[in-house]
Design an enzyme around this catalytic site. Structure first.
Site, PDB file in Angstrom:
ATOM      1  N   LYS A  61       1.156  -1.110   0.157  1.00  0.00           N
ATOM      2  CA  LYS A  61      -0.016  -0.091  -0.422  1.00  0.00           C
ATOM      3  C   LYS A  61       1.006   1.111   0.373  1.00  0.00           C
ATOM      4  O   LYS A  61       0.651   2.063  -0.569  1.00  0.00           O
ATOM      5  CB  LYS A  61      -1.186   0.208   1.424  1.00  0.00           C
ATOM      6  CG  LYS A  61      -2.214  -0.887   1.222  1.00  0.00           C
ATOM      7  CD  LYS A  61      -3.031  -1.381   2.671  1.00  0.00           C
ATOM      8  CE  LYS A  61      -3.789  -2.357   2.506  1.00  0.00           C
ATOM      9  NZ  LYS A  61      -4.875  -2.583   3.366  1.00  0.00           N
TER      10      LYS A  61
ATOM     11  N   GLN B  23      -4.941  -1.527   9.850  1.00  0.00           N
ATOM     12  CA  GLN B  23      -5.199  -2.835   9.146  1.00  0.00           C
ATOM     13  C   GLN B  23      -5.443  -3.777   9.632  1.00  0.00           C
ATOM     14  O   GLN B  23      -5.500  -3.344  11.846  1.00  0.00           O
ATOM     15  CB  GLN B  23      -3.743  -2.900   9.178  1.00  0.00           C
ATOM     16  CG  GLN B  23      -3.711  -4.332   7.781  1.00  0.00           C
ATOM     17  CD  GLN B  23      -3.743  -3.977   6.487  1.00  0.00           C
ATOM     18  OE1 GLN B  23      -3.775  -4.088   5.808  1.00  0.00           O
ATOM     19  NE2 GLN B  23      -4.306  -5.206   6.060  1.00  0.00           N
TER      20      GLN B  23
ATOM     21  N   ASP C 195     -11.072   3.084   4.443  1.00  0.00           N
ATOM     22  CA  ASP C 195     -11.423   2.213   4.486  1.00  0.00           C
ATOM     23  C   ASP C 195     -12.810   2.233   4.202  1.00  0.00           C
ATOM     24  O   ASP C 195     -13.750   0.539   4.347  1.00  0.00           O
ATOM     25  CB  ASP C 195     -11.285   1.580   5.481  1.00  0.00           C
ATOM     26  CG  ASP C 195      -9.705   0.587   5.369  1.00  0.00           C
ATOM     27  OD1 ASP C 195      -9.840   0.047   4.377  1.00  0.00           O
ATOM     28  OD2 ASP C 195      -9.165   0.347   6.440  1.00  0.00           O
TER      29      ASP C 195
HETATM   30  N1  GUN Z   1      -7.352  -6.437   6.082  1.00  0.00           N
HETATM   31  C1  GUN Z   1      -7.864  -7.200   4.898  1.00  0.00           C
HETATM   32  N2  GUN Z   1      -8.588  -6.508   4.771  1.00  0.00           N
HETATM   33  C2  GUN Z   1      -8.469  -5.335   4.892  1.00  0.00           C
HETATM   34  C3  GUN Z   1      -8.598  -4.068   4.048  1.00  0.00           C
HETATM   35  O1  GUN Z   1      -9.359  -4.125   3.330  1.00  0.00           O
HETATM   36  N3  GUN Z   1      -8.545  -2.852   5.079  1.00  0.00           N
HETATM   37  C4  GUN Z   1      -8.248  -3.039   5.749  1.00  0.00           C
HETATM   38  N4  GUN Z   1      -7.830  -1.758   7.067  1.00  0.00           N
HETATM   39  N5  GUN Z   1      -7.564  -4.214   6.731  1.00  0.00           N
HETATM   40  C5  GUN Z   1      -7.877  -5.149   6.284  1.00  0.00           C
END
Ligand code: GUN
Length: 296
Positions: free
Chosen positions: A55, A99, A122
């Site tokens: 990311k 995350q 998100d």
């Molecule tokens: N863990 C797995 N997928 C995601 C996501 O799309 N965003 C976040 N913040 N954590 C995750």
């Protein structure tokens, strides 16, 4: 029947990435604002570390600023909340992502609800989840399901009246995916591990989104001929040769002989999730600075 069309997430993500990059350059040049994304990672989960690194890299490639905060698994809930409050007030940060999953001693919902809704790239804050539920235009929606929808619509523009089955009911993928498909006028079923006859539910689907987290669960004979199959699964399995491979929730080799279109793993949904995160960060930046929203 001929082999399914491969929905190339890598290519589609790369095109979206280029659009975001151009828009970021324009915002920087005309408005002297650099979109910034803060990612918070708690603990040592190796997969999460890889996702966060990816990311951050894509962010920088798109011309955005990236801030990573790594915290030990033992961090106190209050200290994590204090970090999030600081990021909410930081003018260099336009998007915040914590995350998931978080360690068990931290209440996930408290952390997600501490994120300023305008910076919630998100789309997990209850306000943004509610906006999606209510169909409020322009809500920040979760990146993985948005990426899935873009992949589906790159193959079939008009989804109206189609029967969609989403396997999985998580807040991250299953539930928002169902809402996005409903917004496209699909007839939506949310199935899950407790569904009585999962195979039969799947066989009815014109659009099948598999997000159950179970390797190769969806078999070839679970798929309606010609269906659009989107595989959200990322499962690490050890093959007979002892090597670790990534497989999805769909038995790809069997499914591609039946489906009309299918996403591969890797190279399907994964890259789209990151590209949609960059798009959400750009959208959040534009909203915070009263700038015109990107038209893509
Ligand atoms: N863990 C797995 N997928 C995601 C996501 O799309 N965003 C976040 N913040 N954590 C995750």
């Amino acid at each position: 029947m001929s082999e399914a069309f491969i929905l190339d997430g890598k290519a589609l993500a790369s095109a979206l990435h280029a659009q975001v990059h151009d828009a970021v350059e324009t915002v920087k040049r005309q408005n002297h604002v650099t979109p910034g994304l803060a990612v918070v990672l708690v603990g040592e989960d190796p997969a999460s570390h890889v996702y966060v690194r990816t990311k951050a890299e894509r962010c920088r490639e798109a011309g955005m600023a990236s801030f990573i905060h790594r915290l030990p698994a033992s961090v106190r809930e209050q200290d994590l909340l204090t970090l999030v409050h600081g990021l909410n007030l930081n003018y260099d940060v336009h998007g915040i992502l914590v995350q998931l999953p978080l360690p068990d001693h931290i209440a996930e919902h408290l952390v997600l609800e501490a994120i300023a809704p305008d910076k919630d790239v998100d789309g997990f804050h209850v306000l943004n989840a509610g906006r999606l539920l209510n169909g409020v235009p322009g809500a920040l929606a979760p990146c993985t399901p948005v990426g899935c929808l873009l992949l589906i619509r790159s193959f079939a523009r008009d989804l109206s009246g189609m029967r969609a089955v989403v396997v999985g009911r998580s807040n991250i993928v299953g539930k928002p995916m169902a809402l996005l498909l409903l917004q496209q006028d699909c007839t939506v079923t949310v199935a899950h591990s407790r569904s009585r006859d999962l195979a039969e539910e799947c066989r009815r689907a014109d659009i099948l989104v598999a997000a159950a987290g179970r390797p190769k669960m969806v078999q070839g004979d679970w798929i309606k001929p010609g269906a659009i199959v989107v595989d959200v699964g990322i499962n690490r399995i050890t093959g007979d040769d002892g090597k670790v491979r990534l497989v999805g929730d769909v038995d790809f080799a069997a499914a591609r002989d039946v489906a009309g279109a299918i996403t591969p793993v890797p190279g399907g949904v994964g890259p789209m999730t990151v590209a949609c995160l960059l798009r959400n960060t750009l959208i959040a930046t534009c909203r915070q600075h009263n700038l015109e929203l990107p038209g893509f």
